[in-house]
Motif scaffolding. Structure first.
Motif, PDB file in Angstrom:
ATOM      1  N   GLY A 243     -27.076 -16.148 -13.369  1.00 32.12           N
ATOM      2  CA  GLY A 243     -27.994 -15.383 -14.208  1.00 32.12           C
ATOM      3  C   GLY A 243     -29.443 -15.503 -13.804  1.00 32.12           C
ATOM      4  N   SER A 244     -29.739 -16.250 -12.728  1.00 33.76           N
ATOM      5  CA  SER A 244     -31.117 -16.396 -12.276  1.00 33.76           C
ATOM      6  C   SER A 244     -31.686 -15.056 -11.834  1.00 33.76           C
ATOM      7  N   GLU A 245     -32.992 -14.904 -11.966  1.00 32.75           N
ATOM      8  CA  GLU A 245     -33.685 -13.688 -11.543  1.00 32.75           C
ATOM      9  C   GLU A 245     -33.581 -13.523 -10.025  1.00 32.75           C
ATOM     10  N   LEU A 246     -33.378 -12.270  -9.576  1.00 36.71           N
ATOM     11  CA  LEU A 246     -33.136 -12.008  -8.154  1.00 36.71           C
ATOM     12  C   LEU A 246     -34.238 -11.181  -7.492  1.00 36.71           C
ATOM     13  N   SER A 247     -35.104 -10.587  -8.269  1.00 36.11           N
ATOM     14  CA  SER A 247     -35.957  -9.515  -7.756  1.00 36.11           C
ATOM     15  C   SER A 247     -36.957  -9.958  -6.703  1.00 36.11           C
ATOM     16  N   ALA A 248     -37.524 -11.152  -6.803  1.00 36.75           N
ATOM     17  CA  ALA A 248     -38.551 -11.555  -5.839  1.00 36.75           C
ATOM     18  C   ALA A 248     -37.993 -11.598  -4.427  1.00 36.75           C
ATOM     19  N   GLU A 249     -36.813 -12.184  -4.263  1.00 37.72           N
ATOM     20  CA  GLU A 249     -36.198 -12.269  -2.934  1.00 37.72           C
ATOM     21  C   GLU A 249     -35.756 -10.892  -2.442  1.00 37.72           C
ATOM     22  N   VAL A 250     -35.282 -10.062  -3.352  1.00 37.90           N
ATOM     23  CA  VAL A 250     -34.891  -8.710  -2.958  1.00 37.90           C
ATOM     24  C   VAL A 250     -36.076  -7.972  -2.350  1.00 37.90           C
ATOM     25  N   GLU A 251     -37.191  -8.002  -3.019  1.00 39.43           N
ATOM     26  CA  GLU A 251     -38.372  -7.286  -2.537  1.00 39.43           C
ATOM     27  C   GLU A 251     -38.872  -7.834  -1.208  1.00 39.43           C
ATOM     28  N   ALA A 252     -38.722  -9.131  -0.992  1.00 39.32           N
ATOM     29  CA  ALA A 252     -39.224  -9.750   0.238  1.00 39.32           C
ATOM     30  C   ALA A 252     -38.278  -9.577   1.419  1.00 39.32           C
TER      31      ALA A 252
ATOM     32  N   ARG B  24     -20.654 -17.827   5.907  1.00 34.07           N
ATOM     33  CA  ARG B  24     -20.428 -19.180   5.445  1.00 34.07           C
ATOM     34  C   ARG B  24     -20.558 -19.183   3.921  1.00 34.07           C
ATOM     35  N   PRO B  25     -20.095 -20.234   3.242  1.00 37.41           N
ATOM     36  CA  PRO B  25     -20.133 -20.207   1.773  1.00 37.41           C
ATOM     37  C   PRO B  25     -21.495 -19.867   1.183  1.00 37.41           C
ATOM     38  N   ASP B  26     -22.568 -20.273   1.866  1.00 37.82           N
ATOM     39  CA  ASP B  26     -23.910 -20.021   1.341  1.00 37.82           C
ATOM     40  C   ASP B  26     -24.619 -18.895   2.087  1.00 37.82           C
TER      41      ASP B  26
ATOM     42  N   TRP C  79     -30.195 -17.286  -3.101  1.00 37.24           N
ATOM     43  CA  TRP C  79     -29.931 -17.698  -4.481  1.00 37.24           C
ATOM     44  C   TRP C  79     -28.833 -18.751  -4.568  1.00 37.24           C
ATOM     45  N   ALA C  80     -28.396 -19.261  -3.415  1.00 35.00           N
ATOM     46  CA  ALA C  80     -27.347 -20.287  -3.418  1.00 35.00           C
ATOM     47  C   ALA C  80     -27.795 -21.487  -4.247  1.00 35.00           C
ATOM     48  N   ASN C  81     -26.877 -22.012  -5.014  1.00 33.11           N
ATOM     49  CA  ASN C  81     -27.087 -23.211  -5.837  1.00 33.11           C
ATOM     50  C   ASN C  81     -28.033 -22.998  -7.018  1.00 33.11           C
TER      51      ASN C  81
ATOM     52  N   SER D 230     -18.319 -17.644  -0.348  1.00 33.51           N
ATOM     53  CA  SER D 230     -17.556 -18.100  -1.508  1.00 33.51           C
ATOM     54  C   SER D 230     -18.385 -18.836  -2.546  1.00 33.51           C
ATOM     55  N   SER D 231     -19.565 -19.323  -2.181  1.00 34.26           N
ATOM     56  CA  SER D 231     -20.402 -20.023  -3.147  1.00 34.26           C
ATOM     57  C   SER D 231     -21.365 -19.103  -3.884  1.00 34.26           C
ATOM     58  N   GLY D 232     -21.400 -17.823  -3.519  1.00 36.06           N
ATOM     59  CA  GLY D 232     -22.346 -16.904  -4.130  1.00 36.06           C
ATOM     60  C   GLY D 232     -21.715 -16.023  -5.185  1.00 36.06           C
ATOM     61  N   GLU D 233     -22.561 -15.349  -5.931  1.00 34.63           N
ATOM     62  CA  GLU D 233     -22.129 -14.360  -6.915  1.00 34.63           C
ATOM     63  C   GLU D 233     -21.991 -13.000  -6.237  1.00 34.63           C
ATOM     64  N   LEU D 234     -21.085 -12.170  -6.733  1.00 32.23           N
ATOM     65  CA  LEU D 234     -21.005 -10.795  -6.259  1.00 32.23           C
ATOM     66  C   LEU D 234     -22.345 -10.082  -6.442  1.00 32.23           C
ATOM     67  N   GLU D 235     -23.061 -10.442  -7.493  1.00 31.67           N
ATOM     68  CA  GLU D 235     -24.353  -9.819  -7.757  1.00 31.67           C
ATOM     69  C   GLU D 235     -25.364 -10.116  -6.650  1.00 31.67           C
ATOM     70  N   HIS D 236     -25.178 -11.200  -5.924  1.00 34.78           N
ATOM     71  CA  HIS D 236     -26.099 -11.524  -4.845  1.00 34.78           C
ATOM     72  C   HIS D 236     -26.011 -10.489  -3.722  1.00 34.78           C
TER      73      HIS D 236
END
Length: 206
Positions: free
Chosen positions: A53-62, A167-169, A47-49, A96-102
């Protein structure tokens, strides 16, 4: 079973396994030896960049099931299988470039947590830690009993670290396990403790 091609395609850059074997404590032998371990994957943040608030579920499931399998396979293979593992935990460190939610997206969903619990033959909620940090930061992974979370003797920790990650990403995803209790436990158990509250203790200490 482990599938490094799947892990590579999911963005995993490296996996570090670390184990501690405790033989004595304060000069006394322990009931064991007690072995604790962490398996830690450094993975590209999918989800970098993206906008906050972007949706996360597709990557989580994969991706999360791949991480659950890769990390628990290493714990099972090195600690002697699920029958030997008595305590477990999990953690994430977000670059450092990501959200805690990631990081939470990977470790706090059924696609990771339920599978770690299944593979290690547990039933307890898995205790956790997460934070955002620079490469090389250590994280203390809490562990408790895999079926009896209230069993105080198993409250312990294991440190996880990868020198050049995250790394940041990137995100670090950690699974931890132990084959025993803290060394020389003798504090009783939460289920058998006498009730204690502030009114009972009034005047005892100030």
């Amino acid at each position: 079973m482990s599938d490094l091609n799947a892990a590579r395609n999911a963005g995993v850059r490296t996996i570090v396994y670390s184990e501690e074997e405790l033989v004595t404590e304060a000069g006394a032998g322990v009931n064991g030896p007690i072995r604790k371990a962490t398996a830690t994957a450094a993975i590209a943040n999918p989800w970098a960049n993206r906008a906050t608030g972007s949706e996360l579920s597709a990557e989580v499931e994969a991706i999360a099931p791949i991480l659950a399998r890769e990390l628990t396979d290493r714990l099972l293979g090195s600690l002697g299988g699920a029958a030997e593992i008595q305590a477990f935990g999990k953690a994430a460190v977000i670059g450092s470039s990501g959200e805690l939610e990631h990081g939470a997206a990977f470790i706090h969903t059924p696609y990771f947590g339920n599978l770690v619990r299944e593979f290690l033959e547990g039933s307890s909620i898995i205790c956790f830690a997460d934070e955002r940090a620079e490469a090389g930061t250590s994280i203390t992974v809490p562990l408790w009993h895999k079926t009896e979370a209230a069993t105080r003797d198993y409250y312990q920790t294991m440190t996880a670290r990868i020198a050049d990650a995250p790394r940041p990403d990137e995100i670090l995803v950690v699974a931890g396990a132990s084959t025993g209790t803290r060394p020389l436990p003798r504090l009783g158990d939460r289920k058998t403790d006498r009730p204690v509250n502030s009114h009972q203790l009034a005047g005892v200490a100030s």
